[in-house]
Design a protein around this motif. Structure first.
Motif, PDB file in Angstrom:
ATOM      1  N   GLU A 151       0.846  -1.211   0.000  1.00  0.00           N
ATOM      2  CA  GLU A 151       0.000   0.000   0.000  1.00  0.00           C
ATOM      3  C   GLU A 151       0.877   1.255   0.000  1.00  0.00           C
ATOM      4  N   PHE A 152       1.886   1.272   0.892  1.00  0.00           N
ATOM      5  CA  PHE A 152       2.725   2.469   1.003  1.00  0.00           C
ATOM      6  C   PHE A 152       3.666   2.617  -0.201  1.00  0.00           C
ATOM      7  N   ASP A 153       4.138   1.508  -0.728  1.00  0.00           N
ATOM      8  CA  ASP A 153       5.001   1.584  -1.923  1.00  0.00           C
ATOM      9  C   ASP A 153       4.209   2.176  -3.091  1.00  0.00           C
ATOM     10  N   ALA A 154       2.966   1.712  -3.256  1.00  0.00           N
ATOM     11  CA  ALA A 154       2.137   2.201  -4.370  1.00  0.00           C
ATOM     12  C   ALA A 154       1.880   3.702  -4.222  1.00  0.00           C
ATOM     13  N   ALA A 155       1.742   4.162  -2.963  1.00  0.00           N
ATOM     14  CA  ALA A 155       1.477   5.595  -2.724  1.00  0.00           C
ATOM     15  C   ALA A 155       2.778   6.408  -2.676  1.00  0.00           C
TER      16      ALA A 155
END
Ligand code: NAD
Length: 306
Positions: free
Chosen positions: A23-27
């Motif tokens: 989730e954080f990598d994508a954001a």
């Protein structure tokens, strides 16, 4: 690029970690992991430049908030958030959130599982009883209680619920009969399941005057909080009402005494395990990550609790 600290004295399961990272990598958010720490000083140090924080049962008190100079949001991955000092968070301009509903099915399955276990005499090889046809009363009708109601209705129980903070439609849409007096929860139920938070209104509120109203052979189920039980009165009720049974996922101060003295009529999980499933762990962690991203990207504070 906001910097997020995931501080978990007891780490998330591997699958949850992987999904939260995704989730954080994508954001394109920076994410720092402090897992299985043993010294709270490590937490103070790690939180110093974090703008967002995900915790599990970790304590967020004045000291943590004082150390967290850049912090804007803390999300408790789970339902209960009594481990966050809410007034202190507000005073530090930190938004506090929980992830409601993400572990509710896990808790509900445990509550029903424990009812069956007790109805079958703790699987002792002797004849027991069934849940079908019995009356289940729910004290509090939030997330967990609604999942309990759904499963119980599937089994064939007659489900009633009390929650003065809801509208009639919340009960009718769930196919549950509304109770309007606390006393009725205890008078009507063959199984009485507690789903209230622990607050000034509910602490020690499960007392002898309510327990005395219970039917012969009724079972009280507590997957909520130990604080809602008046343990002295619980002991009196167990002594006075020979068929009364108590099932709990939350150990109070007198747990050893109850286990030893009422072995056939009392069951406690060895440790709090309502939300301890792979699914609940992953769902709450991912929800926490998404809530943080929605907060920074859209100013979304839907699950704010302070
Ligand atoms: P929730 O906030 O969704 O539901 C609580 C409900 O209680 C709300 O609908 C609220 O209106 C109602 N309520 C509040 N005060 C009340 C009162 N005085 N009388 C009647 N109703 C009242 O919470 P939830 O996620 O369903 O959790 C329910 C309980 O289970 C909480 O105590 C929570 O801490 C506990 N819990 C335990 C575990 C576990 O691992 N055993 C896991 C999750 C939640």
């Amino acid at each position: 690029m906001p910097k997020v600290l995931i501080a978990t004295e007891k780490a998330f399961a591997a699958e949850a970690v992987q999904k939260i990272k995704a989730e954080f990598d994508a954001a394109k958010y920076e994410h720092i992991w402090l897992e299985n720490y043993t010294d709270v000083n490590e937490f103070y140090k790690a939180v110093a430049d974090a703008e967002a924080l995900i915790i599990r049962s970790d304590i967020v008190d004045e000291k943590v908030l004082d150390a967290a100079k850049q912090l804007k949001i803390v999300v408790r991955a789970g339902a209960g958030y009594d481990n966050i000092n809410l007034p202190a968070a507000t005073a530090h301009n930190v938004v506090a959130m929980n992830t409601p509903g993400q572990n509710s099915n896990a808790v509900a399955e445990l509550a029903i599982g424990m009812m069956i276990y007790m109805a079958r005499g703790k699987f002792n090889g002797k004849s027991g009883s069934e849940l079908a046809g019995k009356t289940l009363t729910l004290y509090g009708f939030g997330w967990v209680a609604r999942y309990v109601a759904k499963i119980a209705k599937g089994i064939g129980m007659d489900v009633h619920a009390y929650d003065p903070y809801l509208a009639d439609d919340d009960f009718t849409s769930a196919g549950v009969k509304r109770l309007t007096a606390i006393e009725d929860i205890f008078k009507l139920g063959d199984y009485i399941s507690l789903h209230i938070p622990a607050n000034a209104e509910t602490k020690k509120s499960i007392n002898l005057s309510l327990l005395s109203l219970m039917k012969k052979g009724a079972t009280l189920v507590n997957t909520a909080r130990k604080e809602v039980i008046n343990e002295e009165d619980l002991e009196k009720a167990l002594l006075e009402k020979k068929g009364f049974r108590y099932i709990s996922d939350v150990e109070g101060e007198k747990v050893d005494f109850f286990r030893q003295n009422f072995a056939d009529r009392v069951f406690y999980t060895p440790k709090k395990m309502g939300a301890q499933t792979e699914e609940a762990n992953t769902n709450s962690g991912v929800a926490a990550a998404r809530q943080i991203i929605a907060f920074f990207e859209k100013g979304d504070t839907k699950y704010k609790v302070n």
